[in-house]
Design an enzyme around this catalytic site. Structure first.
Site, short mmCIF file in Angstrom:
data_model
loop_
_atom_site.label_atom_id
_atom_site.label_comp_id
_atom_site.label_asym_id
_atom_site.label_seq_id
_atom_site.Cartn_x
_atom_site.Cartn_y
_atom_site.Cartn_z
N CYS C 413 4.76 -9.58 4.64
CA CYS C 413 4.22 -8.47 3.85
C CYS C 413 5.24 -7.38 3.60
O CYS C 413 5.25 -6.76 2.54
CB CYS C 413 2.95 -7.93 4.47
N HIS C 457 0.14 -4.54 8.82
CA HIS C 457 0.31 -4.85 7.41
C HIS C 457 1.04 -3.70 6.72
O HIS C 457 1.11 -2.60 7.27
CB HIS C 457 -1.07 -5.05 6.77
N ASP C 473 -1.81 -4.38 -3.25
CA ASP C 473 -1.29 -5.21 -2.14
C ASP C 473 -0.59 -6.43 -2.72
O ASP C 473 -1.25 -7.43 -3.04
CB ASP C 473 -2.44 -5.62 -1.21
#
Lengths: 317, 334, 673
Positions: C413, C457, C473
């Site tokens: 991520c 995250h 995202d």
């Protein structure tokens, strides 16, 4: 020892018992309490064990009781070579009848005097003790009832004597009472020395009771009333022996029944038709000490210690 | 030893007014009520409390909840234990009785019977004693137990156990609960006999000393006589009593033998207590020799006799004799 | 000093010495793991001497060797920890001295002292470990110690040992409700009175305030719990659970940081519009950082915290212990436009922008009419091109953004967020990176969500005209078929993140998982109710009882009332014992009472007739009444007839029966003449 009371007096039966006692006192001097206990034991249909050193009159007492109660009497001298058959009897081939005929042993008497029972081997002991429990004997598959009434009066030497086989506690439980005679007091001993031979005195004694009278006495014992308070007292005593750390194991229910029966007989001797706590206290030493074993290994229980342990600790309301 | 005894007496006298005592009930049994029980932490209890306090402060300060939890747990256990200590005395029945007579200087013995009336058993119930180790007993529910205690005697007379302290530290020894129980148990204290005493003079007319073997009970039956205080209950004719003839004693005895009079006036000692001690020795000697003897004190006379009952009666006279009031109503055959 | 003789009943028995030694050993055992080996060796030696001395008393050290041992013990602790200060040194010294006390147990009170101090030892142990298992274990040790105290006190029925254990367990059980009351209501300190000796908590793991490639993937392999969250009402969908943490502005192309002067400066961030409010409570494990996590976007401020202009919750003090706080978040929101400084910071681009990156952005700009459309183009890029999502990305060279976008295309991520934010900034759209956690595992047993470090995250927020900051995202844009499920993701000790769809668990795995969830909910309750119980909980409890205004006084009053009530119940339960009433027995007791008053009390085991005989022997003058009474009483009590008609006669008799004391024996003597 009588009481304040006359209302519930049972004069006829008491006087019957008194008659036995009076006659017995003439022969056995200064042992009033022991005589009463022995008589109470027999009235309660219990077997009696007399324990003491040799020569203090154990055999005399047993013999005398049989005589006074007017019962048929046999004596077995227990020795180390005594066989069960010597107690129970044997079957012998009868040539005339061409069959085995049973010759009953001494156990088929109304009063069996088992003298020095702990000199015999455990095997011979158990032959007698089983007869005591069952009130019948089985020989070669055939069951033969013992006479009625049937009493065993056993004598034994104290356990520390040489050459004895001590009776186990389970067997001792079959005796309702164990009494000790002890040496006579000085005066009585002198009278004994000066007096007539006891054996011939016994031979001269007439029965003080008839068979019917004895049966009636025994039935009256059963009818003596034990109030709930008394039952509770006996139960408290049993419970105490079971919880006390001094004893290996407590008293059995059979012992409890025995205590109650003996107390009833004692009440009857005291001319009462109901049991009071003092009756229990009077018979308790003779009824329980032989059934209890000390908890520590090899420990011995003396009578006074047991009684102070039991009687002092159970309170009466 | 004696200092200690005096000290306890002093304390007892000074403080007894401040403390509530457990009084005897209608049946002679003292029952411990809730207002008569005192309870204080023991030394161990104080130390326990101090450690708990430190634990509490530390746990609070460091906001250590587990520490607090355990501190509170131990505090709760102590709190519950305190109630158990208190409960262990509550409702106890206490009754004391005197023991057999003793001679002055010996320890008088008392029996304190402590019982429970409910089903709850009691543990570690004891009576503090200075001389002997603390003896504590357990009492099963509905049962009772006996604690024997001894108290030194200094003077003849009646030794009364006025008060006993019954205490317990059950269950954790953190608290001691106690109560003062009033008793009326008395033990008779005979005078202390002297080491030796002069031979008492014989009664006139009887010179031949005759000693017989055997105690009184073994002798021939002589017939009944009325009951006198001090007669052994074994001699009472209970059958006669049951027939409502009153108390009658069966009298035994042989022919009248040698008789001596033990007499106050024959002694020369000036101190009355010394005289009494001498008389006691004479009485004991005569009893041992199994001589018939009588006792004469100013204002009091005990006819000659023999046997345990007679001996006890004479010793009791000597124990309770009040020479300052020799002319009191006790006087009978002066 | 002359030795005083110790009375026999104050001398401890061998079995009692053995037991206090064993209890102390049991209490010491958990400490063994925390204290240095030298300390355990010394203590172990003392235990061995004590145990051996039970068999061979000569082993026990005398006064001089004992003094030497004491010195050795002190020196041992001092040398091991270089001084006296600190939790370990203090504990070591205390334990050494406590065990030395075992060498001189002359009196029972010595054992009692050791047993008492074991209580203190137990509390000290909780500074090291606070697990429920330790509490159970030490609880058992303490009850064992109480049993020893009971046994030491004596006066018990035989068999003593079993009786002592029974008493100890009874005491412990009765103490439990009181403990609970004290624990709940005893006033706490809100701040420590002093602070020394206790070591600061150990290094913690968790999100830091910067981001570089590999930072989060490292965290993801960590099995630790980050926090628990309990929602009031239905929890939001899993893809809404963006737990917001630090906001990063500044980048050098590889590393993102918060940016000097920008992060958390300015006024508190407010929401222009807020919809779909959701209330929840977070129990945060210690992070040693000041930020708190909240769902996008927090709309309320818990006590002791504030909300920054970046919509980040910041505590006033670093979270060094488990912290619980309540927040409200708006799932639909519109933020205000940022100040110019932030606008500028949001457009800062690293220096190593390559031409192919520029071409990519220019192409998106040409295709898109609006900024939002451009954002969508960027996401489509990640979705269509062969980007892979993996925990084990290849290492990147000098220009990580370029290399990732056009060469390796494998990343985690942080790679996606970082490169996406750079691309957006190149397209003149202000963007920033948000660190936090995504998702959370619902624990159905406890009714809360568990968020693990493996849920860490990073995502991006872009500023869109008229909409404020919008969450994007880029990781979620990766085609699910290109998510690498094998390899490292299996190593995840913690629960499956929403980013991974692990293969369907079989029954055993499900069972293990449920077991784990159950254990965690126990742990959560432990955290909530025992370890984390604080002044706030107490005040909340008071509020619920409508005693809020009373504060501490209310607490104390409530505590005392509850303690009194509980003790009262215990007392009442112990008092009640009744006996059936028997009127005949009552008359007899009255009779005995009259006689007792004149010093002729009945002994408890004395039967009525022997009693009467004894009384008559001493007081012949009373014989007629006593005989009459016994004539009636004995048959009534023990005989077969109904006693009822006798009762009246008995009470008549007793009415006039007032025996007078024989005024001691003197009078008695007179009477006998």
């Amino acid at each position: 020892m009588t009481n304040f009371l006359s209302r519930h007096g049972m004069n006829s039966s008491a006087s019957l018992a008194e008659r036995v006692l009076v006659a017995a006192r003439a022969v056995i001097l200064g042992k009033d309490r022991e005589l009463r206990l022995a008589l109470a034991c027999l009235m309660a249909r219990g077997h009696l064990l007399i324990e003491d050193v040799p020569g203090v009159g154990k055999t005399t007492l047993a013999h005398l009781l049989a005589r006074l109660l007017g019962l048929e009497y046999a004596r077995i001298q227990f020795t180390s070579d005594l066989l069960p058959a010597d107690v129970i009897g044997v079957s012998v081939y009868d040539r005339a009848a061409e069959s085995f005929r049973f010759h009953p042993g001494p156990v088929f008497s109304q009063v069996v005097l088992a003298d020095e029972i702990n000199r015999a081997t455990p095997k011979a002991q158990s032959a007698l003790l089983e007869a005591m429990e069952e009130r019948q004997v089985t020989v070669e598959g055939e069951t033969r009832p013992l006479p009625e009434p049937f009493f065993v009066i056993a004598t034994q030497n104290p356990l520390f004597q040489v050459g004895t086989f001590p009776l186990p506690e389970s067997q001792l439980d079959r005796f309702l009472m164990r009494i000790r005679l002890g040496y006579p007091a000085a005066e009585q001993e002198k009278a004994l020395l000066a007096g007539e031979d006891r054996r011939s005195m016994i031979a001269r004694q007439q029965p003080a009771l008839t068979g019917e009278q004895l049966t009636a006495l025994q039935q009256q014992v059963v009818a003596v009333h034990a109030a709930p308070a008394i039952i509770e007292y006996v139960h408290a005593i049993l419970a105490l022996t079971r919880s006390s750390e001094r004893f290996l194991h407590g008293l059995s229910p059979r012992a409890g029944l025995g205590i109650l029966r003996a107390a009833k007989a004692w009440a009857l001797l005291e001319e009462r038709d109901y049991v009071i706590p003092e009756d229990i206290q009077a018979i308790l030493p003779s009824c329980v000490v032989h059934r209890l074993a000390a908890s520590e290994y090899g420990g011995r229980l003396d009578e006074d210690a047991v009684m102070s342990e039991i009687l002092d600790r159970v309170a009466l309301a | 030893m004696e200092d200690m005894v005096d000290w306890t007496r002093f304390r007892g006298r000074r403080l007894s007014g401040l403390f509530r005592r457990v009084a005897r009930g209608g049946d002679g049994v003292a029952r411990v009520g809730r207002r008569q029980i005192y309870i204080l932490p023991t030394g161990n209890g104080l130390r326990f409390g101090a450690v708990l306090f430190v634990m509490l402060l530390g746990s609070l300060n460091y906001q250590n909840n587990l520490g607090l939890l355990f501190t509170f747990f131990l505090a709760s256990v102590a709190l519950v234990a305190m109630h158990h200590t208190w409960f262990n005395l509550l409702g106890l029945s206490v009754q004391a009785r005197g023991g057999p007579p003793v001679f002055a200087g010996d320890d008088a013995s008392f029996e304190v019977v402590v019982g429970t009336e409910g089903k709850r058993a009691r543990y570690d119930v004891g009576i503090p004693a200075h001389e002997t180790p603390h003896q504590a007993i357990a009492i099963p529910g509905g049962d009772c137990g006996t604690i024997r205690i001894a108290r030194p005697t200094l003077r003849r007379g009646l030794s009364t156990l006025e008060e006993v302290t019954v205490e317990t530290r059950y269950p954790l020894h953190l608290f001691r609960a106690w109560c003062y129980v009033q008793t009326d148990a008395t033990t008779l204290v005979y005078p202390k006999p002297t080491q030796a005493a002069p031979e008492p003079g014989s009664a006139a007319g009887d010179t031949e000393p005759r000693r017989r073997q055997g105690p009184e009970g073994m002798e021939d039956y002589l017939g009944p006589r009325p009951y006198r205080e001090g007669d052994s209950p074994r001699q009472i004719d209970w059958k006669a009593h049951a027939r409502e003839r009153g108390l009658v004693v069966k009298q035994f005895g042989g022919d009248q033998g040698q008789e001596v009079w033990i007499d106050w006036t024959e002694l020369t000692a000036t101190d009355p207590e010394t005289r009494i001690s001498l008389l006691t020795r004479q009485v004991l000697d005569a009893a041992e020799a199994q001589i018939r003897f009588g006792l004469r004190l100013p204002g009091l006379e005990e006819a000659p006799g023999r046997g345990d009952g007679h001996l006890q009666r004479c010793l009791t006279h000597l124990a309770l004799y009040d020479h300052a009031q020799a002319n009191d109503p006790l006087q009978r055959t002066a | 000093m002359p030795k005083r003789t110790i009375p026999s009943n104050e001398r401890p028995e061998r079995a009692q010495i053995l037991r206090i030694t064993l209890i102390l050993i049991a209490a010491y055992l958990p400490l063994g793991g925390y204290l240095a080996v030298q300390i355990s060796a010394f203590v172990g030696l003392l235990f061995a001497i004590r145990l051996a001395s039970l068999r061979w008393p000569a082993v026990l050290p005398g006064t001089l060797p004992l003094a030497a041992l004491t010195l050795i013990g002190v020196a041992n602790a001092a040398v091991t920890y270089q001084g006296w200060s600190g939790q370990n040194a203090g504990t070591a010294l205390f334990v050494s001295m406590l065990v030395l006390k075992l060498m001189e147990l002359r009196r029972k009170s010595d054992i009692r002292l050791v047993a008492t101090l074991i209580g203190f030892l137990v509390v000290v142990e909780f500074l090291f470990d606070q697990s429920p298992w330790l509490v159970l274990y030490l609880g058992a040790v303490v009850v064992w110690g109480i049993a020893l105290l009971v046994d030491l006190n004596g006066g018990l029925e035989e068999p003593r040992r079993r009786g002592a254990v029974k008493v100890a367990v009874t005491l412990a059980l009765q103490a439990l409700p009181l403990t609970l009351i004290l624990f709940l209501l005893f006033p706490r300190l809100s701040a420590p009175l002093w602070n020394l000796g206790v070591d600061p908590s150990k290094a913690t793991t968790g999100i830091s305030d910067s981001l570089e490639p590999g930072a989060i993937s490292e965290l993801v392999l960590d099995g630790e719990l980050a926090f628990r969250a309990r929602f009031e009402g239905a929890p939001p969908a899993a893809d809404q659970l963006y737990w917001r943490g630090p906001v990063l502005w500044e980048t050098d192309g590889r590393r993102w940081s918060r940016g000097e002067g920008i992060a958390n400066s300015g006024t508190a961030g407010t929401l222009l519009e807020a919809g779909r409010s959701i209330d929840y409570e977070v129990t945060l494990e210690p992070t040693d950082q000041r930020w708190l996590f909240a769902l996008d976007m927090p709309n309320s401020v818990p006590d002791g915290a504030f909300i920054s202009s970046d919509h980040q919750l910041i505590a006033r003090q670093a979270v060094s212990a488990v912290k619980r706080y309540r927040v409200t978040s708006a799932l639909d929101y519109r933020t205000a436009a940022p100040d110019p400084a932030r606008l500028a910071a949001g457009l800062q681009v690293p220096e190593d922008v390559t031409p192919r990156m520029r071409r990519l952005v220019d192409e998106w700009r040409n295709r898109s009419e609006t900024d939002w459309a451009l954002v969508q183009s960027g996401l489509q890029f990640f979705n269509r091109e062969s980007f892979h999502y993996t925990l084990m990305p290849p290492s990147l060279g000098a220009n990580p953004t370029d290399e990732f976008l056009f060469e390796t295309r494998r990343g985690f991520c942080e790679h996606y967020a970082s490169s996406f934010a750079v691309l957006m900034r190149m397209a003149e759209i202000p963007s920033r990176i948000v660190l936090g956690y995504l998702g959370g595992e619902l624990n159905r047993v406890g009714g809360y969500h568990m968020v693990w470090q493996s849920d860490a995250h990073a995502w991006v927020e872009v500023l869109i005209d008229g909409r404020g900051w919008v969450r994007v995202d880029p990781t979620a844009a990766v085609d699910p078929s290109r998510v690498d499920n094998s390899g490292a993701s299996r190593m995840l000790g913690a629960g499956p993140s929403v980013r991974f769809t692990l293969e369907q668990a079989d029954a055993i795995a499900r069972f293990v998982r449920n077991l784990r969830l159950f254990a965690d909910s126990l742990d959560a309750a432990w955290q909530d109710w025992i370890l984390g119980f604080s002044v706030e909980n107490q005040l909340a409890l008071l509020e619920r009882l409508r005693l809020g205004e009373l504060r501490e006084y209310g607490l104390v009053a409530l505590m005392l009332a509850a303690l009194g009530l509980t003790l009262g119940v215990l007392v009442l339960a112990s008092i009640r014992e009744r006996k059936p009433f028997d009127p005949l027995q009552a008359e007899y007791a009255r009779f005995c009472g009259h006689l007792a008053k004149i010093g002729l009390a009945r002994v408890p085991n004395e039967g009525p007739m022997s009693y009467a005989r004894r009384v008559v022997a001493q007081r012949p003058d009373l014989a007629p009444t006593i005989e009459r009474f016994m004539d009636l009483y004995i048959p009534a009590r023990y005989g077969p007839d109904d006693p009822r008609d006798v009762l009246m006669a008995l009470s008549d008799l007793l009415r006039d029966f007032r025996p007078r004391s024989a005024s001691r024996m003197r009078d008695l003597l007179r009477r006998s003449r």
